[in-house]
Each structure stands twice: as C-alpha cells, then as structure tokens.
Motif scaffolding. Structure first.
Motif, PDB file in Angstrom:
ATOM      1  N   ARG A 145       0.819  -1.218   0.000  1.00 41.04           N
ATOM      2  CA  ARG A 145       0.000   0.000   0.000  1.00 41.04           C
ATOM      3  C   ARG A 145       0.853   1.269   0.000  1.00 41.04           C
ATOM      4  N   SER A 146       2.109   1.153  -0.413  1.00 42.94           N
ATOM      5  CA  SER A 146       2.998   2.324  -0.445  1.00 42.94           C
ATOM      6  C   SER A 146       3.605   2.477  -1.833  1.00 42.94           C
ATOM      7  N   PRO A 147       2.775   2.813  -2.833  1.00 45.23           N
ATOM      8  CA  PRO A 147       3.279   2.881  -4.209  1.00 45.23           C
ATOM      9  C   PRO A 147       4.287   3.994  -4.438  1.00 45.23           C
ATOM     10  N   SER A 148       4.339   4.980  -3.560  1.00 46.94           N
ATOM     11  CA  SER A 148       5.285   6.082  -3.752  1.00 46.94           C
ATOM     12  C   SER A 148       6.708   5.706  -3.345  1.00 46.94           C
ATOM     13  N   VAL A 149       6.896   4.548  -2.733  1.00 47.71           N
ATOM     14  CA  VAL A 149       8.236   4.132  -2.300  1.00 47.71           C
ATOM     15  C   VAL A 149       9.018   3.607  -3.500  1.00 47.71           C
ATOM     16  N   ARG A 150      10.117   4.310  -3.818  1.00 51.60           N
ATOM     17  CA  ARG A 150      10.951   3.891  -4.961  1.00 51.60           C
ATOM     18  C   ARG A 150      12.004   2.880  -4.535  1.00 51.60           C
ATOM     19  N   GLU A 151      12.632   3.126  -3.380  1.00 53.24           N
ATOM     20  CA  GLU A 151      13.601   2.181  -2.836  1.00 53.24           C
ATOM     21  C   GLU A 151      13.497   2.193  -1.324  1.00 53.24           C
ATOM     22  N   VAL A 152      14.017   1.126  -0.697  1.00 55.75           N
ATOM     23  CA  VAL A 152      13.927   0.963   0.745  1.00 55.75           C
ATOM     24  C   VAL A 152      15.308   0.706   1.324  1.00 55.75           C
ATOM     25  N   VAL A 153      15.568   1.329   2.470  1.00 54.37           N
ATOM     26  CA  VAL A 153      16.755   1.027   3.259  1.00 54.37           C
ATOM     27  C   VAL A 153      16.275   0.395   4.562  1.00 54.37           C
ATOM     28  N   ALA A 154      16.644  -0.845   4.799  1.00 59.07           N
ATOM     29  CA  ALA A 154      16.152  -1.601   5.951  1.00 59.07           C
ATOM     30  C   ALA A 154      17.150  -1.524   7.102  1.00 59.07           C
ATOM     31  N   ILE A 155      16.605  -1.387   8.324  1.00 60.68           N
ATOM     32  CA  ILE A 155      17.450  -1.285   9.513  1.00 60.68           C
ATOM     33  C   ILE A 155      16.945  -2.226  10.602  1.00 60.68           C
ATOM     34  N   GLY A 156      17.839  -2.543  11.534  1.00 62.20           N
ATOM     35  CA  GLY A 156      17.447  -3.216  12.759  1.00 62.20           C
ATOM     36  C   GLY A 156      17.136  -4.695  12.618  1.00 62.20           C
ATOM     37  N   GLU A 157      16.573  -5.238  13.710  1.00 63.67           N
ATOM     38  CA  GLU A 157      16.256  -6.661  13.767  1.00 63.67           C
ATOM     39  C   GLU A 157      15.311  -7.090  12.648  1.00 63.67           C
ATOM     40  N   ALA A 158      14.413  -6.204  12.273  1.00 63.24           N
ATOM     41  CA  ALA A 158      13.389  -6.554  11.288  1.00 63.24           C
ATOM     42  C   ALA A 158      13.847  -6.354   9.851  1.00 63.24           C
TER      43      ALA A 158
END
Length: 450
Positions: free
Chosen positions: A361-374
């Motif tokens: 449900r987040s079509p505006s997200v072009r790329e993601v930077v993931a952090i933490g345990e999750a």
C-alpha cells in the motif's frame, strides 16, 4: 457492573511504573489496601513501595498472585502487560474483577471527559483538542496515555474537562467508561504482542463507545470500515471525512455541520491526515464547550508534534522527514502516501505484525533502506515491489538513502516497527535521525562525501 472500591477494600496492582504508582497512591489515599506485583523490580522498587505504603510482591510466582487475588476486591493491571500474563487467568479463576484507572476516575469524579482512541493520531488529536478548549476559556487537561494518568489528573480541582488519550491497553481493562464524547480515529493491526489476538484489540477499541451516556457523541472516521461497523445506533454520531461526512472539506474550507472553521491553507500542514485530525479535534472541542473563535485560534497557532512526519532538513534538493513515531505498518502507509516519491528507511523490532501491508500500500516508495532486527522482514515485505538495501545502523541508512535519492524526492524515516532493538524509545530514534541528518548536511557543506 462492579461496586466501587471503598475504604477497607483491597486491590492488587500489577506493575509499579508511572501508572502503577498513580493508581496505588489514589487507592491508598482512599483507605484501600494495596498489594503491588512487580515482575522486574529495580533497586528503587522496595523504597517506592514503602513510600506508598503498599505490600510488594517482587517477581512473584503464579501461586503468590493467586494468593494475593484471593484477598483482593479488584485487580488493576498496568497498561502494556500482555494478556497472556498469568495474573489475568488467576483473576478469572478467583472471580476478581479486572479494572482500570478509567473505572476509578468514574467512581470518584463526575467532571466531563472527552476521549480519543485509534491506532494512529491519538496524541495529535488529544493535544489539539486541549488547545482548542483552552483558547476558548475552558480549563482542559490532557490525561491517560501520556505522562499524566487520569486517576492523577482528577486531583486537580481547577480542571473543567479531561481530554483522555484512551489506549487499547486501558480500554481492555475497563469495566465501564462513559465519556461525554468519544472519537475513534482508525484501526489497523497493532499490539499483537500484548492483546490475545486482533479481535481482542478491535474489541478494546470499540469499547470506547460502549457506555456513551444518553446525549453523548460518537465521532467516527468515515473512511475506516472497521470503525464504522462499530458506530452506535442509539447515540448521536458525527462522521469525519475529506469530501463526505458531517465534518469535511467543502471547497477550500474545513467545515463542521456545514459551518466553515478555517481554510485548508491556514493549517500549518496540509496532509490528508492533518485535515481529518483537525476536523476530529474541532468536533470534539465544540461538543465540550469550545468556541469557533477558540478553535480557529488553536488551529492557526498549532504545530505538528515531533517525530510525526516531521520535516528535518533539505540537502541538495532532497527533503528529509522524521516519522519515528510510525511503529506500525498503517502509520507508514499514511506517511508514504503524503509524498510522490520516497526513499524509505524502515525497520527496528517487529511487534508481531505482517509488514507486507505497508509494502503493498505504499506505491510512492521507490527504494527501501532496511534497519534493525526486522531488516529481513522488510526485505521480504518489499520483495518484487521496491529494491531494498540493508544498512548497518541509522547513520549508514541515512547516507545510503541520500546516495539513492534524486533532487525532489523525500528520504523518510518511517520504521513500521518498534525502536527497542537499538533505542530506548521512538523519541530517541527520531532524535538520532535528526542529529545524523544534521551531520550529513554539515559534511555536504564542508565538501565531505557521505
């Protein structure tokens, strides 16, 4: 309906944090004996218990809880204690009613209450409602899910109206809660590490309307189907929407019952949720005696609360926003939907929630930077939807996001997870983000490559 506690009765309080202390103090001041069970005592716990004149059970076994409950007239668990805790089953087995500070406040005080619940936005609406009332000359105070428990707030005789942020934790433990007006903002999965399941979480939220008095007002967000299915049919209802509802946008103005209260461009920020939050607060405040002048003055002077889609800085045409308060996927969807193109920093400690919803449900997200345990959960959730990079820490995440982003895009910290894997709170996480963005800005000014 349970009988009010009176002098000579006894209560078992679970937890001696801010809430437990306020509850114990209120009970003792009325001659009610108190036993406090504390699962994680500190060096100060025994001293605090002595000062409160309560019996302390430190790290009690279930048998000790059963014994204490056998003597008790009520069980008062602190908010956030998982419903799987052995004390809840022990209370049921011994026939002792579970209550909250809301019950006690109802017994011992009859001043009007306006209440707000929802997965997101409670604090914002609570504080804006207080400001609208105060600017109208009504002595209002925020209480509940903040630093002032309601049971402590009622000690102030100067307060005329209590604006209560009603968390699901408190509502789930309450036998009867009868606010003069109550708003339910939205519903999405959350706190499944505390509630037994999603249904029990929903039931807790819905209980905010269960005991509205005759003439009371239910305020509901029209676009949320879960909220709307619980709207009472025998009480007055005000619905909140962008283009529909009794409180909505008409032309370029926010309108309540077809009477304008302000123009959209007079709001400090114009995201969709800012509009609906403002309409909700105004509806509640007007119901409890605010004037339209007071409402407008509060809107004109209001500022967005920190860590809630908070603008931080622009670096080389890239805007950085801190939304550290977004600890559930629903909040991330709200934040990403406020922008056209986003480099999202997400992750932390998952609260047992399905993160795929915020990805889909987040079509505006072009790329993601993931952090933490999750981080692995974030990678999996966005798989096939947006490229994902795993960062070592917040500093690394910010600099990766900056390298990825183009001028005109937004770098958004909206984690969708709790902060406790690396920080003491979402506030600490947000402050770290702000400081590290400032460091990046300085490096750019000094000519240092990130």
């Amino acid at each position: 309906m349970i009988k009010p506690l009176v002098e000579g009765d006894e209560a078992l309080v679970l937890g001696l944090g801010l809430y437990g202390v306020a509850v114990a103090r209120a009970l003792r001041s009325r001659g009610i004996s108190v036993t406090v069970a504390e699962d994680r005592p500190t060096d100060l716990t025994a001293t605090l218990a002595e000062e409160l004149d309560v019996t302390l059970l430190a790290e009690p076994a279930v048998e000790a809880l059963v014994e204490a409950l056998a003597r008790a007239d009520a069980f008062v668990p602190s908010p956030g204690v998982p419903q799987q805790h052995g004390a809840f089953a022990a209370a049921v087995a011994t026939g002792v009613p579970t209550i909250s500070e809301f019950d006690m406040a109802r017994w011992w005080d009859n001043r009007p209450i306006v209440a707000i619940t929802g997965t997101d936005g409670k604090t914002t609406v609570t504080m804006l409602t207080v400001e609208m009332l105060q600017r109208s000359g009504v002595a209002a105070a925020a209480a509940g899910n903040n630093d002032l428990p309601l049971i402590e707030a009622i000690d102030d005789p100067q307060t005329a109206v209590f604006v209560v942020e009603a968390s699901s934790f408190r509502l789930a433990h309450t036998q009867r809660f009868a606010p003069r007006a109550a708003a339910w903002l939205n519903f999405a999965p959350d706190h499944l590490d505390v509630h037994l399941d999603l249904t029990s979480y929903e039931d807790a939220k819905a209980s905010i309307w269960a005991d509205l008095p005759v003439g009371g007002l239910a305020v509901a967000t029209l676009a949320d189907p879960t909220v709307m299915k619980h709207v009472p049919t025998d009480r007055r209802v005000s619905t909140i929407g962008l283009t529909e509802g009794t409180s909505r946008v008409v032309g370029d103005e926010l309108s309540i019952d077809d009477v304008p209260i302000c123009r959209i461009d007079e709001l400090p920020r114009h995201f969709d949720h800012d509009i609906t939050n403002t309409l909700t607060a105004a509806t509640l405040a007007l119901e409890l005696g605010a004037t339209r002048t007071g409402v407008r003055d509060a809107i004109m002077s209001s500022e967005a609360l920190p860590h809630r889609i908070q603008f931080v800085e622009t670096i080389e045409g890239i805007d950085f926003y801190n939304d550290s308060k977004a600890t559930v996927p629903h909040a991330v969807v709200t934040a990403t939907g406020s922008f056209d193109s986003v480099i999202l920093i997400a992750g932390g400690r998952n609260k047992g929630l399905d993160l795929r919803d915020m990805a889909s449900r987040s079509p505006s997200v072009r790329e993601v930077v993931a952090i933490g345990e999750a981080a692995p959960d974030i990678e999996s959730a966005f798989g096939g939807l947006a490229p994902t990079v795993v960062a070592q820490d917040m500093r690394d995440a910010i600099r990766i996001a900056f390298r990825i982003a183009d001028p005109g895009e937004v770098v958004l910290l909206s984690p969708g997870c709790a902060s406790y894997d690396s920080y003491t709170s979402y506030v600490a996480r947000g402050e770290d983000f702000i400081g590290l963005v400032a460091e990046l800005a300085k490096d750019q000014r000094d000519g240092d490559n990130p």
